[in-house]
Design a protein around this motif. Structure first.
Motif, PDB file in Angstrom:
ATOM      1  N   SER A 252      33.061  43.036  45.789  1.00 31.78           N
ATOM      2  CA  SER A 252      32.511  43.651  47.006  1.00 31.78           C
ATOM      3  C   SER A 252      31.795  42.594  47.847  1.00 31.78           C
ATOM      4  O   SER A 252      31.893  42.592  49.085  1.00 31.78           O
ATOM      5  N   HIS A 253      31.094  41.690  47.190  1.00 34.13           N
ATOM      6  CA  HIS A 253      30.425  40.591  47.882  1.00 34.13           C
ATOM      7  C   HIS A 253      31.438  39.707  48.602  1.00 34.13           C
ATOM      8  O   HIS A 253      31.230  39.300  49.765  1.00 34.13           O
ATOM      9  N   VAL A 254      32.561  39.409  47.934  1.00 34.36           N
ATOM     10  CA  VAL A 254      33.611  38.590  48.551  1.00 34.36           C
ATOM     11  C   VAL A 254      34.169  39.267  49.792  1.00 34.36           C
ATOM     12  O   VAL A 254      34.317  38.652  50.856  1.00 34.36           O
ATOM     13  N   VAL A 255      34.478  40.565  49.677  1.00 37.00           N
ATOM     14  CA  VAL A 255      35.037  41.303  50.807  1.00 37.00           C
ATOM     15  C   VAL A 255      34.063  41.309  51.979  1.00 37.00           C
ATOM     16  O   VAL A 255      34.450  41.095  53.136  1.00 37.00           O
ATOM     17  N   ASP A 256      32.787  41.543  51.692  1.00 36.39           N
ATOM     18  CA  ASP A 256      31.781  41.569  52.767  1.00 36.39           C
ATOM     19  C   ASP A 256      31.736  40.233  53.505  1.00 36.39           C
ATOM     20  O   ASP A 256      31.699  40.184  54.735  1.00 36.39           O
TER      21      ASP A 256
ATOM     22  N   ARG B 205      43.737  45.309  44.573  1.00 35.63           N
ATOM     23  CA  ARG B 205      44.372  44.008  44.348  1.00 35.63           C
ATOM     24  C   ARG B 205      45.887  44.104  44.207  1.00 35.63           C
ATOM     25  O   ARG B 205      46.580  43.106  44.361  1.00 35.63           O
ATOM     26  N   ILE B 206      46.416  45.297  43.880  1.00 31.57           N
ATOM     27  CA  ILE B 206      47.860  45.493  43.796  1.00 31.57           C
ATOM     28  C   ILE B 206      48.235  46.686  44.661  1.00 31.57           C
ATOM     29  O   ILE B 206      47.701  47.777  44.496  1.00 31.57           O
ATOM     30  N   PHE B 207      49.142  46.451  45.600  1.00 23.70           N
ATOM     31  CA  PHE B 207      49.644  47.538  46.444  1.00 23.70           C
ATOM     32  C   PHE B 207      51.158  47.459  46.472  1.00 23.70           C
ATOM     33  O   PHE B 207      51.740  46.482  46.935  1.00 23.70           O
ATOM     34  N   TYR B 208      51.813  48.511  45.955  1.00 21.77           N
ATOM     35  CA  TYR B 208      53.268  48.552  45.850  1.00 21.77           C
ATOM     36  C   TYR B 208      53.727  49.876  46.430  1.00 21.77           C
ATOM     37  O   TYR B 208      53.413  50.936  45.898  1.00 21.77           O
TER      38      TYR B 208
ATOM     39  N   GLN C 128      41.247  45.026  56.066  1.00 17.72           N
ATOM     40  CA  GLN C 128      40.437  45.852  55.184  1.00 17.72           C
ATOM     41  C   GLN C 128      40.543  45.450  53.718  1.00 17.72           C
ATOM     42  O   GLN C 128      39.554  45.437  53.000  1.00 17.72           O
ATOM     43  N   LEU C 129      41.765  45.137  53.278  1.00 20.10           N
ATOM     44  CA  LEU C 129      41.990  44.921  51.851  1.00 20.10           C
ATOM     45  C   LEU C 129      42.186  43.441  51.562  1.00 20.10           C
ATOM     46  O   LEU C 129      43.243  42.990  51.148  1.00 20.10           O
ATOM     47  N   VAL C 130      41.146  42.689  51.802  1.00 19.33           N
ATOM     48  CA  VAL C 130      41.250  41.230  51.697  1.00 19.33           C
ATOM     49  C   VAL C 130      41.352  40.760  50.258  1.00 19.33           C
ATOM     50  O   VAL C 130      41.628  39.591  50.010  1.00 19.33           O
ATOM     51  N   ASN C 131      41.152  41.665  49.300  1.00 19.62           N
ATOM     52  CA  ASN C 131      41.167  41.266  47.906  1.00 19.62           C
ATOM     53  C   ASN C 131      42.558  41.360  47.274  1.00 19.62           C
ATOM     54  O   ASN C 131      42.717  41.108  46.090  1.00 19.62           O
ATOM     55  N   LEU C 132      43.564  41.753  48.049  1.00 19.56           N
ATOM     56  CA  LEU C 132      44.905  41.949  47.499  1.00 19.56           C
ATOM     57  C   LEU C 132      45.453  40.670  46.871  1.00 19.56           C
ATOM     58  O   LEU C 132      45.340  39.586  47.440  1.00 19.56           O
ATOM     59  N   ARG C 133      46.103  40.847  45.701  1.00 19.08           N
ATOM     60  CA  ARG C 133      46.778  39.744  45.026  1.00 19.08           C
ATOM     61  C   ARG C 133      48.294  39.942  44.994  1.00 19.08           C
ATOM     62  O   ARG C 133      49.041  38.978  44.905  1.00 19.08           O
ATOM     63  N   TYR C 134      48.720  41.199  45.023  1.00 16.67           N
ATOM     64  CA  TYR C 134      50.152  41.520  44.923  1.00 16.67           C
ATOM     65  C   TYR C 134      50.454  42.587  45.960  1.00 16.67           C
ATOM     66  O   TYR C 134      49.841  43.657  45.970  1.00 16.67           O
ATOM     67  N   VAL C 135      51.403  42.301  46.852  1.00 19.11           N
ATOM     68  CA  VAL C 135      51.793  43.248  47.899  1.00 19.11           C
ATOM     69  C   VAL C 135      53.306  43.394  47.907  1.00 19.11           C
ATOM     70  O   VAL C 135      54.038  42.398  47.964  1.00 19.11           O
ATOM     71  N   PHE C 136      53.762  44.640  47.824  1.00 22.07           N
ATOM     72  CA  PHE C 136      55.184  44.957  47.979  1.00 22.07           C
ATOM     73  C   PHE C 136      55.297  46.032  49.047  1.00 22.07           C
ATOM     74  O   PHE C 136      54.768  47.133  48.896  1.00 22.07           O
TER      75      PHE C 136
ATOM     76  N   LEU D 293      43.958  37.488  53.418  1.00 18.29           N
ATOM     77  CA  LEU D 293      44.246  37.873  52.042  1.00 18.29           C
ATOM     78  C   LEU D 293      44.075  36.623  51.180  1.00 18.29           C
ATOM     79  O   LEU D 293      45.019  36.028  50.684  1.00 18.29           O
ATOM     80  N   TRP D 294      42.845  36.221  51.023  1.00 17.14           N
ATOM     81  CA  TRP D 294      42.496  34.908  50.473  1.00 17.14           C
ATOM     82  C   TRP D 294      42.973  34.709  49.040  1.00 17.14           C
ATOM     83  O   TRP D 294      43.184  33.590  48.593  1.00 17.14           O
ATOM     84  N   ASN D 295      43.195  35.819  48.323  1.00 22.45           N
ATOM     85  CA  ASN D 295      43.538  35.739  46.911  1.00 22.45           C
ATOM     86  C   ASN D 295      44.995  36.094  46.645  1.00 22.45           C
ATOM     87  O   ASN D 295      45.378  36.289  45.499  1.00 22.45           O
ATOM     88  N   LEU D 296      45.813  36.210  47.694  1.00 21.25           N
ATOM     89  CA  LEU D 296      47.173  36.710  47.536  1.00 21.25           C
ATOM     90  C   LEU D 296      48.017  35.769  46.675  1.00 21.25           C
ATOM     91  O   LEU D 296      48.064  34.568  46.918  1.00 21.25           O
ATOM     92  N   GLN D 297      48.699  36.369  45.675  1.00 21.82           N
ATOM     93  CA  GLN D 297      49.572  35.603  44.782  1.00 21.82           C
ATOM     94  C   GLN D 297      51.042  35.905  45.031  1.00 21.82           C
ATOM     95  O   GLN D 297      51.871  34.997  45.045  1.00 21.82           O
ATOM     96  N   THR D 298      51.369  37.187  45.197  1.00 19.95           N
ATOM     97  CA  THR D 298      52.761  37.609  45.348  1.00 19.95           C
ATOM     98  C   THR D 298      52.909  38.465  46.594  1.00 19.95           C
ATOM     99  O   THR D 298      52.190  39.454  46.764  1.00 19.95           O
ATOM    100  N   LEU D 299      53.845  38.099  47.457  1.00 18.56           N
ATOM    101  CA  LEU D 299      54.164  38.874  48.659  1.00 18.56           C
ATOM    102  C   LEU D 299      55.658  39.166  48.642  1.00 18.56           C
ATOM    103  O   LEU D 299      56.481  38.256  48.669  1.00 18.56           O
ATOM    104  N   ILE D 300      56.009  40.461  48.590  1.00 16.16           N
ATOM    105  CA  ILE D 300      57.410  40.883  48.592  1.00 16.16           C
ATOM    106  C   ILE D 300      57.608  41.829  49.764  1.00 16.16           C
ATOM    107  O   ILE D 300      56.930  42.854  49.873  1.00 16.16           O
ATOM    108  N   ILE D 301      58.531  41.486  50.641  1.00 15.71           N
ATOM    109  CA  ILE D 301      58.814  42.293  51.826  1.00 15.71           C
ATOM    110  C   ILE D 301      60.300  42.600  51.850  1.00 15.71           C
ATOM    111  O   ILE D 301      61.132  41.692  51.842  1.00 15.71           O
ATOM    112  N   LYS D 302      60.628  43.892  51.881  1.00  8.40           N
ATOM    113  CA  LYS D 302      62.030  44.299  51.956  1.00  8.40           C
ATOM    114  C   LYS D 302      62.472  44.355  53.409  1.00  8.40           C
ATOM    115  O   LYS D 302      61.668  44.484  54.316  1.00  8.40           O
ATOM    116  N   GLY D 303      63.775  44.312  53.610  1.00  5.62           N
ATOM    117  CA  GLY D 303      64.319  44.413  54.944  1.00  5.62           C
ATOM    118  C   GLY D 303      65.808  44.165  54.916  1.00  5.62           C
ATOM    119  O   GLY D 303      66.417  44.035  53.852  1.00  5.62           O
ATOM    120  N   LYS D 304      66.438  44.090  56.071  1.00  9.97           N
ATOM    121  CA  LYS D 304      67.864  43.829  56.182  1.00  9.97           C
ATOM    122  C   LYS D 304      68.085  42.556  56.987  1.00  9.97           C
ATOM    123  O   LYS D 304      67.310  42.239  57.887  1.00  9.97           O
TER     124      LYS D 304
END
Length: 841
Positions: A78-82, A513-516, A530-538, A555-566
């Motif tokens: 919470s301190h990090v996000v603030d 930290r994980i949003f799929y 808002q969700l700066v603590n995310l590490r995994y986003v799909f 998203l300072w801590n992001l490790q994995t970014l997966i984006i679908k599309g055509k």
């Protein structure tokens, strides 16, 4: 699990804060030191004095550890996000409220640490019953080759039913309780060499409790190694028609339908399995005897419990292999086996525990005592659960959170190991080991769980809404309901939100930290703020207009970014701040990814950032492989590049610096014009599709010298001389070779020694090539050849090669050839079809 997992996650969070270059997050040094010492002590305590079954006091103590660790992590994050949201970070910037809150959490951990020290004194110094991971993995590697010990006679019976009897299509049902060995029997039957030879087509599908006819029919196509690419837009009846008339009709087939729960499942798909009076068979495994009786034209096999002798044989093969049991342990071992009641699953799981025990009498007595207590008065199905619970309790503590996390998968889902490891990493479950990446350690965790026979799905759990939602940290949703969406508002401490549909999290989820979710990315733009603590986003479904994701770097801590599309969409544009995201490990974009030029890199400056953790970077459009880029991504292992001539001039694009990526293992390049490439010697997989390049002979000569290359895919190649002539010493480790649309290749000369380890050859749309080099057929490692829409003379040469292989080695190890032809060519060549030579349209 919760205790060790919570401590590991908190330690990971503190490590990230302490070593992250941007933005600088300040923590009081004394508090950081106290936290680290408490975490380290408690982790070592849990590793040294593991939880055993029926220890209610220990359960409560571990719950206290988890609670204190979670509270500390909530306060820190919470301190990090603030600080990031306010842009108010730097040296000595810390609030009184945060300092006091964290101090209370530290004091709680201090008290728990003192109690743990007292417990250590009471328990004294004793040998560990728990084995460390490496020893367990080594010892338990004997577990997997159990075959069908105890069921050899049943296997012979089912083989006889499959290959003999009446010519009309019959259903053979395998019936028995959970854990009795139905699927194992079906799997051993399916893999038997005699079955592979007897049937033209074999396919395995899993039905389960919630069946989908369209999925089942696609699984039949996939299991039979048939093309399903043209079925994506078809409905259930259209796919069923393809299965029935195009692929199964006239062929002798075996379809195994595992885990059927209702006659409705059969009634939904039965019309698509033709009866051609040629000995076709269908196997159904089920727990339900009445269901087996409802199946038409069927005969059943009832799975029985193992007797004591067969139970001991199965146990001995798992635990001792050929060494045999020592007299000291034999009586204890037989008591343990007797307690399993003849249930194979119980014997296999208990065997997995004891195989990693080091064969200490104290440990075996401990298992015997606890096994008797937990199984007394248990029903058979409950017995499976109890034994699996016991096996879980005896896992090393670092594997417990990883094992329980498998609950994110629906029953019978295929678990993709790299994806699972990425989630474990984002949760902070994987402990860093020197000289190994987190992915390598995670794969070792998976192997350890597999070796212990613990990756079983016992019951399907549906996600409900718990009474106390405020403290929920993980939420896995498989159905959308109003109550679920409303409940999300009361879960501010949630760390993981995984759902199979488009569901927006609440803006209150500041610590997520994980949003799929299958959610359009443009609807998630606020996540970046808002969700700066995310590490995994799909996320999925990119809109057609390019996206400018300027706040992405927050998203300072992001490790994995997966984006679908055509690929017909314009893609995703990453901001220049992308190059400052130091913890990025995997960027997987299923459409085009546009990267801005990195800022000038000065490695002598401490504030310059290198993306040292980045391993995967896919579908980069117009990738600029200059010095500034390769220095930023020194450890990338997988890179996919798309170069479009409309966007970049030929003179502006060059891949000659690619050889400076010394860790690169997989490289895919699709380019609209000729390009200069220098390949690194680390490559194991290479796929090239470069238009208008007319010197493939020269390119292949360079590629052939790559010492580690195992897979080569060549598309749209143009040979200057229309000839490819390989030489000695090339392709020393190549296992898979695929040539596609190399339209002017008319002559290929090669010897067996030029591809000494080749296993699979795929030739696709080669119109002028008339013959596969005879030397290819002499390669001892060659297992299969696939031809797609090639010349008829090329097909005939493959047939001749396959027949020569059968004469030399016999049917069982003969070369497998699959040919796909146009309808007209199929009619002209259908007489060539044979069990090891398949023809399809």
């Amino acid at each position: 699990m919760a205790a060790y997992g919570a401590l590991a996650s908190l330690m990971h969070t503190l490590h990230q804060i302490e070593h992250h270059p941007l933005p600088p997050i300040y923590l009081d040094k004394e508090q950081l030191e106290s936290l680290t010492k408490n975490i380290t002590f408690l982790q070592e305590f849990l590793e040294t004095y593991p939880l055993t079954a029926n220890s209610e006091e220990r359960y409560r103590f571990e719950s206290r550890i988890a609670g204190a660790a979670y509270m500390a992590e909530d306060i820190v994050e919470s301190h990090v996000v603030d600080q990031i949201q306010d842009g108010n970070y730097g040296e000595n910037i810390i609030s009184v409220e945060f300092y006091r809150g964290l101090q209370r959490a530290i004091e709680d951990l201090d008290l728990i640490k003192k109690e743990a020290m007292e417990m250590k004194v009471k328990m004294g110094v004793r040998p560990q019953l728990q084995r460390n991971s490496s020893m367990a993995a080594a010892a338990s590697s004997t577990v997997k080759n159990t075959g069908m010990v105890g069921f050899d006679d049943v296997l012979l019976e089912i083989l006889d039913k499959l290959t003999g009897g009446k010519p009309e299509c019959q259903i053979i049902s395998i019936v028995g309780m959970g854990g009795i060995g139905k699927t194992t029997l079906a799997r051993n039957t399916y893999m038997h060499p005699y079955i592979k030879e007897h049937f033209d087509i074999c396919a395995w599908v899993t039905i389960s409790q919630e069946f989908d006819a369209q999925r089942i029919l696609k699984e039949v196509l996939r299991g039979a190694k048939l093309d399903i690419a043209d079925s994506s837009e078809k409905n259930e009846n259209e796919i069923g028609g393809d299965v029935s008339h195009k692929h199964l009709f006239g062929r002798r087939y075996l379809i195994i339908m595992d885990d059927m729960w209702s006659i409705e499942a059969w009634n939904k798909i039965k019309f698509f399995f033709p009866d051609c009076n040629n000995g076709s068979r269908i196997i159904v495994t089920t727990r339900l005897s009445h269901l087996a009786r409802q199946l038409p034209n069927s005969c059943g096999i009832d799975m029985k419990f193992l007797d004591e002798d067969k139970s001991w044989d199965l146990f001995s093969e798992i635990v001792f292999e050929e060494e045999g049991c020592s007299p000291e342990l034999e009586e204890i071992g037989k008591n343990i086996v007797r307690s399993c009641g003849g249930l194979p699953l119980s014997i296999v799981v208990i065997g997995g525990i004891l195989a990693s025990s080091g064969f200490e009498r104290e440990y075996w007595e401990h298992i015997e005592e606890n096994l008797n207590s937990i199984l007394m008065n248990s029903e058979n199905n409950e017995q499976c659960s109890k034994i699996l619970e016991m096996s879980y309790n005896h896992l090393p503590v670092h594997l417990k959170p990883c094992f329980l996390y498998l609950g994110v998968y629906i029953e019978d889902d295929q678990i993709i190991v790299p994806g699972l490891v990425k989630l474990w990493t984002a949760e902070g479950f994987i402990k860093a080991v020197s000289e190994k990446t987190l992915e390598e350690v995670g794969e070792e965790y998976v192997k350890d769980l597999v070796d212990r026979n613990l990756i079983f799905v016992n019951n399907r759990h549906r996600v409900g809404i718990p009474q106390d939602t405020h403290s929920q940290r993980c939420l896995f949703i498989f159905e959308v309901e109003d109550s679920v969406q409303h409940a999300l508002l009361s879960m501010p401490l949630a760390r993981s939100l995984i759902c199979r549909f488009g569901l927006l999290p609440s803006p209150h989820h500041r610590l997520l930290r994980i949003f799929y979710a299958e959610l359009p990315f443009f609807e998630c733009r606020y996540l970046e703020n808002q969700l700066v603590n995310l590490r995994y986003v799909f996320v999925g479904n990119i809109p057609r207009n390019p996206i400018s994701a300027s706040p992405l770097h927050l998203l300072w801590n992001l490790q994995t970014l997966i984006i679908k599309g055509k690929f017909d969409e314009e893609g995703f544009t990453a901001p220049v701040e992308f190059w400052n995201m130091a913890y990025l490990r995997h960027v997987i974009v299923k459409t085009y990814l546009y990267l801005s030029d990195p800022p000038s890199l000065n490695l002598n400056r401490e504030d310059e950032i290198v993306l040292a953790n980045l391993q995967t970077l896919t579908n980069v459009r117009n990738f600029k492989c200059g010095q500034e880029v390769v220095k930023r991504i020194p450890n990338v292992k997988k890179l996919t590049v798309n170069v479009i001539e409309l966007d970049v001039g030929c003179s502006d694009f060059d891949l000659s610096n690619l050889d400076q990526l010394h860790k690169l293992e997989s490289f895919v390049c699709r380019c609209d014009f000729p390009v200069n490439i220098i390949f690194p010697h680390s490559l194991k997989k290479l796929s090239l599709d470069i238009a208008y390049y007319r010197n493939w002979e020269d390119m292949l000569e360079k590629i052939g010298s790559l010492p580690l290359l195992q897979k080569l895919i060549f598309r749209n190649g143009c040979f200057r001389t229309q000839t490819w002539e390989t030489v000695e010493g090339q392709f020393p480790n190549l296992k898979v070779l695929k040539l596609r649309r190399c339209g002017n290749l008319s002559c290929w000369t090669s010897e067996s020694s030029h591809f000494p380890r080749l296993e699979r050859l795929v030739l696709d749309q080669l119109d002028l090539l008339n013959e596969i080099p005879s030397g290819i057929g002499e390669i001892q490692t060659l297992q299969s050849i696939v031809l797609k829409f090639c010349s008829q003379s090329l097909v005939i040469s493959a047939k001749r090669m396959q027949e020569e292989q059968e004469e030399l080695y016999g049917d069982e190890v003969a070369l497998q050839v699959r040919v796909k032809l146009s309808p007209q060519a199929y009619e002209a060549m259908r007489d060539l079809a044979a069990p090891n030579f398949e023809l399809h349209t």
